[in-house]
Design a protein around this motif. Structure first.
Motif, mmCIF file in Angstrom:
data_model
loop_
_atom_site.group_PDB
_atom_site.id
_atom_site.type_symbol
_atom_site.label_atom_id
_atom_site.label_comp_id
_atom_site.label_asym_id
_atom_site.label_seq_id
_atom_site.Cartn_x
_atom_site.Cartn_y
_atom_site.Cartn_z
ATOM 1 N N VAL A 17 0.845 -1.205 0.000
ATOM 2 C CA VAL A 17 0.000 0.000 0.000
ATOM 3 C C VAL A 17 0.882 1.257 0.000
ATOM 4 O O VAL A 17 0.635 2.215 -0.748
ATOM 5 C CB VAL A 17 -0.953 -0.003 1.221
ATOM 6 C CG1 VAL A 17 -1.631 1.343 1.393
ATOM 7 C CG2 VAL A 17 -2.007 -1.094 1.068
ATOM 8 N N LEU A 24 1.548 6.411 -6.864
ATOM 9 C CA LEU A 24 0.432 7.225 -7.361
ATOM 10 C C LEU A 24 0.751 8.714 -7.195
ATOM 11 O O LEU A 24 0.580 9.513 -8.129
ATOM 12 C CB LEU A 24 -0.843 6.859 -6.587
ATOM 13 C CG LEU A 24 -2.150 7.442 -7.106
ATOM 14 C CD1 LEU A 24 -2.450 6.942 -8.507
ATOM 15 C CD2 LEU A 24 -3.306 7.053 -6.186
ATOM 16 N N MET A 86 5.336 -7.847 -1.621
ATOM 17 C CA MET A 86 4.805 -9.107 -2.175
ATOM 18 C C MET A 86 5.609 -10.303 -1.661
ATOM 19 O O MET A 86 5.057 -11.355 -1.344
ATOM 20 C CB MET A 86 4.822 -9.055 -3.705
ATOM 21 C CG MET A 86 3.834 -8.048 -4.257
ATOM 22 S SD MET A 86 3.310 -8.383 -5.936
ATOM 23 C CE MET A 86 4.795 -8.095 -6.826
ATOM 24 N N ILE A 93 2.630 -16.702 3.813
ATOM 25 C CA ILE A 93 1.746 -17.827 3.475
ATOM 26 C C ILE A 93 2.450 -19.166 3.725
ATOM 27 O O ILE A 93 1.840 -20.127 4.180
ATOM 28 C CB ILE A 93 1.292 -17.689 2.003
ATOM 29 C CG1 ILE A 93 0.419 -16.445 1.852
ATOM 30 C CG2 ILE A 93 0.541 -18.925 1.547
ATOM 31 C CD1 ILE A 93 0.341 -15.922 0.437
ATOM 32 N N HIS B 100 3.402 -3.638 -14.990
ATOM 33 C CA HIS B 100 2.223 -3.469 -14.137
ATOM 34 C C HIS B 100 1.216 -4.593 -14.318
ATOM 35 O O HIS B 100 0.596 -5.036 -13.344
ATOM 36 C CB HIS B 100 1.568 -2.110 -14.398
ATOM 37 C CG HIS B 100 2.274 -0.982 -13.708
ATOM 38 N ND1 HIS B 100 3.273 -0.260 -14.297
ATOM 39 C CD2 HIS B 100 2.159 -0.478 -12.451
ATOM 40 C CE1 HIS B 100 3.726 0.643 -13.445
ATOM 41 N NE2 HIS B 100 3.063 0.538 -12.308
ATOM 42 N N GLY B 103 2.722 -7.439 -12.414
ATOM 43 C CA GLY B 103 2.721 -7.116 -10.976
ATOM 44 C C GLY B 103 1.333 -7.249 -10.364
ATOM 45 O O GLY B 103 1.170 -7.828 -9.283
ATOM 46 N N PHE B 104 0.324 -6.740 -11.049
ATOM 47 C CA PHE B 104 -1.044 -6.844 -10.530
ATOM 48 C C PHE B 104 -1.520 -8.301 -10.550
ATOM 49 O O PHE B 104 -2.314 -8.710 -9.696
ATOM 50 C CB PHE B 104 -1.992 -5.956 -11.336
ATOM 51 C CG PHE B 104 -1.807 -4.481 -11.060
ATOM 52 C CD1 PHE B 104 -1.512 -4.018 -9.790
ATOM 53 C CD2 PHE B 104 -1.947 -3.537 -12.067
ATOM 54 C CE1 PHE B 104 -1.331 -2.667 -9.528
ATOM 55 C CE2 PHE B 104 -1.771 -2.188 -11.818
ATOM 56 C CZ PHE B 104 -1.460 -1.752 -10.549
ATOM 57 N N TYR B 106 0.410 -10.883 -9.935
ATOM 58 C CA TYR B 106 1.018 -11.465 -8.727
ATOM 59 C C TYR B 106 0.191 -11.092 -7.500
ATOM 60 O O TYR B 106 -0.086 -11.914 -6.634
ATOM 61 C CB TYR B 106 2.436 -10.931 -8.525
ATOM 62 C CG TYR B 106 3.486 -11.503 -9.430
ATOM 63 C CD1 TYR B 106 3.156 -12.297 -10.525
ATOM 64 C CD2 TYR B 106 4.834 -11.257 -9.208
ATOM 65 C CE1 TYR B 106 4.125 -12.805 -11.350
ATOM 66 C CE2 TYR B 106 5.824 -11.770 -10.038
ATOM 67 C CZ TYR B 106 5.453 -12.535 -11.100
ATOM 68 O OH TYR B 106 6.412 -13.043 -11.915
ATOM 69 N N LEU B 107 -0.150 -9.801 -7.440
ATOM 70 C CA LEU B 107 -0.893 -9.318 -6.280
ATOM 71 C C LEU B 107 -2.266 -9.997 -6.205
ATOM 72 O O LEU B 107 -2.750 -10.332 -5.115
ATOM 73 C CB LEU B 107 -1.047 -7.791 -6.383
ATOM 74 C CG LEU B 107 -1.261 -7.004 -5.105
ATOM 75 C CD1 LEU B 107 -0.318 -7.417 -4.007
ATOM 76 C CD2 LEU B 107 -1.112 -5.508 -5.380
ATOM 77 N N MET B 110 -1.797 -13.349 -4.679
ATOM 78 C CA MET B 110 -1.568 -13.270 -3.230
ATOM 79 C C MET B 110 -2.857 -12.959 -2.471
ATOM 80 O O MET B 110 -3.130 -13.529 -1.431
ATOM 81 C CB MET B 110 -0.518 -12.214 -2.933
ATOM 82 C CG MET B 110 0.843 -12.830 -2.922
ATOM 83 S SD MET B 110 2.081 -11.623 -2.707
ATOM 84 C CE MET B 110 2.439 -11.244 -4.352
ATOM 85 N N LEU B 111 -3.636 -12.046 -3.034
ATOM 86 C CA LEU B 111 -4.914 -11.713 -2.389
ATOM 87 C C LEU B 111 -5.843 -12.925 -2.398
ATOM 88 O O LEU B 111 -6.617 -13.132 -1.456
ATOM 89 C CB LEU B 111 -5.567 -10.519 -3.094
ATOM 90 C CG LEU B 111 -4.835 -9.180 -2.909
ATOM 91 C CD1 LEU B 111 -5.431 -8.098 -3.800
ATOM 92 C CD2 LEU B 111 -4.871 -8.733 -1.455
ATOM 93 N N GLY B 170 -5.136 3.197 -10.955
ATOM 94 C CA GLY B 170 -4.222 2.902 -9.851
ATOM 95 C C GLY B 170 -4.900 3.145 -8.506
ATOM 96 O O GLY B 170 -4.714 2.380 -7.555
ATOM 97 N N VAL B 173 -7.130 0.201 -7.654
ATOM 98 C CA VAL B 173 -6.341 -0.923 -7.108
ATOM 99 C C VAL B 173 -5.975 -0.651 -5.656
ATOM 100 O O VAL B 173 -6.124 -1.513 -4.786
ATOM 101 C CB VAL B 173 -5.060 -1.140 -7.958
ATOM 102 C CG1 VAL B 173 -4.136 -2.143 -7.288
ATOM 103 C CG2 VAL B 173 -5.423 -1.615 -9.356
ATOM 104 N N VAL B 177 -6.968 -2.867 -2.322
ATOM 105 C CA VAL B 177 -5.962 -3.468 -1.428
ATOM 106 C C VAL B 177 -6.169 -2.970 0.008
ATOM 107 O O VAL B 177 -6.067 -3.747 0.960
ATOM 108 C CB VAL B 177 -4.526 -3.173 -1.933
ATOM 109 C CG1 VAL B 177 -3.492 -3.703 -0.951
ATOM 110 C CG2 VAL B 177 -4.302 -3.811 -3.290
#
Lengths: 165, 382
Positions: A17, A24, A86, A93, B100, B103-104, B106-107, B110-111, B170, B173, B177
């Motif tokens: 985050v 951003l 990440m 996990i 990106h 990367g997203f 991967y995320l 994980m989520l 962005g 996202v 998260v």
């Protein structure tokens, strides 16, 4: 859920985050201006060279060096905070498979989180100061990441026997 | 009569980990792997058809700017740097699209894994998943369009509509998260019963292989990054400035040979930087990918022997690409060809695993449908 796992999971998401928020902010308020500054200083250096003005050319190149130095680090900070976040989440996990005591695992998780926070922070601090402190923070942070990661790898290696499962 | 969705989502409310149709976990897993695949394919196409041609154009426009400075033509310098800027922006936005999207992806994976620990209703988790996936797909599309849309009709001086679109994505996202993070914090603060997730309790040999191989790749990538930062980073940054300084001073002194020497050195330096950064980044990213898909092996509905084979293919490809990228400076296109082959192996292995997960969802849905039909038949008989 164990404390080590909690630190890695919550710390990892918090770092992701943080990296995204920073990215951003950077994309909206700083990146375009930084890229324009890099382009303008480089173009200015060669325009001055075309006008046979060596001093102005050198001055523009110094501006280019500073702008490029800051830009590379600012982009790296965004990528590394999210990337390390990440990694922390993935390790969280699989943290049950680390065959070490809960105390050691908690210590490794804390060290990894601190390293993952401090290493990019030190890199970011380098854009404000070229002194020893930012470098020390970045090197210390990366050392914490490497050492704790090596410890976790050792823990995974010790948990190879299927009998554990 | 209960529908398939309502039955499985009711079960999902209880377990939190069920792979329900249109459920948050299934959405995140299937779309996440899909995003990684598309991002990798885009990267391969970009590398083959755009990257090298673009690098040559950047080099040519820089050479033209240096020669214009040599000739004392300041306006031509500006025009050529304008072109260099456009070529670099074209390249940068393509790289950002590739990075990106992966990367997203991967995320998203994980989520998907942490879903059972997110203390929110299944409906809220689904809404967050849609928000995340929408933003995660739209951001790379917006970034890709930046070069083509430019500042056309933009209300801002430096940022175009495509950038605004990408930045808004962005934000989507980021909000998703943060929502999941709030759910995790709620779970940990509230305590409650321990979560049992069959996905994580399964520890088959293929999953272990991917976890160990992935972690090894991450460690190698970190070690290489640390070595590069220590041995080459500051030297490269100093060389970047020194070479450009030599180029401009040669132009001021009307020294054509000096400019040509500096241009050659600059090209060599950019190559050295690019291969080191690419090897570092790809080693860590492929390592993370191997670890992530290792957790999802129980969802890969393929025969054990094939699961093992695809895991081996993924690890070999993941090691081959960064190693051969590093060798590109010494062996040129031959090493580049092997690196591309490594990337292709990873894509093939990931595609096979994605198909395996699709087969698993198909078998789950078929079993649920059979149960509904059986229930309906028994109800009708009574």
């Amino acid at each position: 859920m164990t404390s080590g796992k909690k630190i890695l999971l919550l710390g990892g998401i918090a770092l992701a985050v943080l990296g995204m928020t920073y990215g951003l902010w950077y994309a909206v308020f700083a990146e375009h201006q930084a890229l324009d500054g890099i382009g303008a200083s480089l173009s200015g250096a060669f325009s001055a060279a075309a006008n046979r003005d060596a001093a102005a050319s050198e001055k523009s190149l110094l501006q280019y060096r500073e702008a490029k130095y800051a830009y590379d680090r600012q982009v790296d900070v965004h990528g590394h905070w999210i990337g390390l976040g990440m990694l922390l989440m993935v390790l969280a996990i699989g943290f049950d498979r680390v065959a070490l005591s809960e105390k050691s695992k908690g210590f490794l998780a804390t060290a990894l989180f601190l390293g993952a926070l401090l290493f990019p922070l030190g890199v970011l601090m380098q854009t404000a100061s070229h002194g020893a402190l930012p470098k020390a923070v970045a090197i210390g942070g990366s050392a914490l990441v490497m050492i704790s990661l090596a410890g976790i790898t050792l823990g995974f290696a010790l948990n190879q026997a299927p009998a554990d499962e | 009569m209960a529908t398939l969705e309502s039955l499985t989502s009711q079960a999902g409310e209880k377990e939190g980990s069920l792979f329900a149709p249109m459920g948050a976990r299934r959405l995140l897993v299937l779309t996440g792997i899909g995003m990684i695949l598309v991002g990798m394919l885009f990267g391969d196409i970009f590398a083959v058809f755009v990257l090298h041609q673009n690098a040559a154009r950047v080099g040519n426009s820089l050479a033209a700017a240096a020669n214009a400075a040599l000739a004392g033509d300041a306006s031509a310098v500006g025009v050529n740097f304008q072109k260099t800027g456009e070529f670099l922006e074209n390249r940068g936005t393509k790289v950002d699209t590739h990075v990106h999207l992966i990367g997203f992806g991967y995320l998203a994976l994980m989520l998907a894994i942490v879903q059972p620990w997110v203390a929110l209703s299944e409906a809220a988790k689904q809404r967050l998943a849609w928000l995340f996936l929408s933003g995660g797909i739209l951001l790379p599309v917006g970034v890709f369009l930046i070069h083509y849309v430019g500042l056309a009709r933009s209300p801002l001086a430096a940022i175009g509509w495509a950038s605004i679109f990408a930045d808004t994505s962005g934000l989507m996202v980021l909000l998703a998260v943060i929502g999941y993070l709030a759910g995790l914090v709620k779970k940990f603060r509230g305590g409650g019963a321990a979560v049992e997730d069959a996905l994580l309790s399964d520890r088959d040999a293929t999953g272990r292989m991917l976890l160990a191989g992935g972690l090894m790749l991450v460690l190698l990538g970190f070690a290489h990054g640390a070595y590069y930062a220590q041995a080459d980073l500051y030297r490269h940054e100093a060389a970047d400035y020194n070479i450009l300084s030599q180029m401009s001073s040669s132009a001021t002194a009307k020294n054509s040979a000096g400019i040509n020497q500096a241009l050659g050195d600059y090209g060599q330096l950019q190559g050295e930087k690019a291969v080191n950064i690419a090897a570092h980044a790809h080693s860590i990213e492929f390592g993370l990918l191997a670890m992530l898909v290792g957790f999802f092996q129980p969802y890969v509905s393929l025969r054990e022997a094939w699961k093992r084979r695809w895991a081996i293919v993924m690890i070999i490809g993941s090691a081959l690409l960064p190693a051969c990228v590093l060798l590109e400076l010494r062996f040129g296109l031959l090493a580049g060809g092997f690196a591309d082959t490594g990337g292709l192996l990873v894509i093939l292995a990931l595609l096979a695993m994605w198909i395996g997960v699709l087969r698993y969802t198909g078998s789950l849905d078929a079993a649920a449908l059979t149960a509904i039909r059986l229930g309906a038949t028994q109800g009708g008989a009574q």
